[in-house]
Design a protein around this motif. Sequence first.
Motif: not given
Length: 266
Positions: A37-41, A93-112
């Motif tokens: 559902t989050s992809i559809e949204a 999502i990118v395959s179904q849209t033509d607008i840029p997609v960025v991710v917002m995340t706290y640093w810890n998951p990226v570091s891990q």
Amino acid sequence: MIDTTSSKVSRAIQAKRDAGSGAVIGYLPVGFPTLSTSIEAAVTLAGNGIDVLELGLPYSDPVMDGPVIQAATQRALAEGFRVRELFPAVREIVSQTDIPVVVMTYWNPVSQYGAQRFADDLAAAGGAGLITPDLIPDEATEWMTAAERADLDRIFLAAPSSSEERLRQAVEASRGFVYTVSTMGITGARSDVDAAASTLVERLRAVGVDNACVGLGISTAQQVREVLEYADGAIIGSAFVRALAEGGVERLAEVASDLASGSRVS
């Protein structure tokens, strides 16, 4: 200022600027209420006037998020969401849209996960960049290096409390836009967008910002119009998450279309 010619986000914002308006950036957490559902949204936002998608990575300690977003991300985690699921979601999502997609995340998951691995996997999925709310530029060498290698946007925050030096650092380190926090405190729709936002954008202009996009508290088309009178983009989060939570994708489409109307040139 860092060269922005390869930035999909910068190009999207410039296109709206050339049209005499500004961009509308829409936030939703990945995995809420379910992954599918989050992809559809997200695709629904893209189809109803949103110019840039901001996907939130659910995190166990979302200290900057308001109650609506916290509840959504906690539900996503309770449903079993894992970081590795972000990348196929972005790809779909990118395959179904033509607008840029960025991710917002706290640093810890990226570091891990590993900064370079995260950057490479996000780029491979078609993602445009990363917003890192709890990472300041002078502590971001690892991410800056990884993002540059993967040709990703690096989006840092600026707050009303930021010193001129901190603002300058955010401008110099960012590519895509500077996330301009309109109020002190956590996110969440408010009846009035803090007047401090326009002052902060002026301060960012003074130190050379290309794109200043204002977030935290925008929940009406009128607020979008007001913000775009002085900023390059309006970031909407809680209003979309609430719409999805209360009325599903159908209600989200209605709210997105309404709020996006604030960016239309009359």
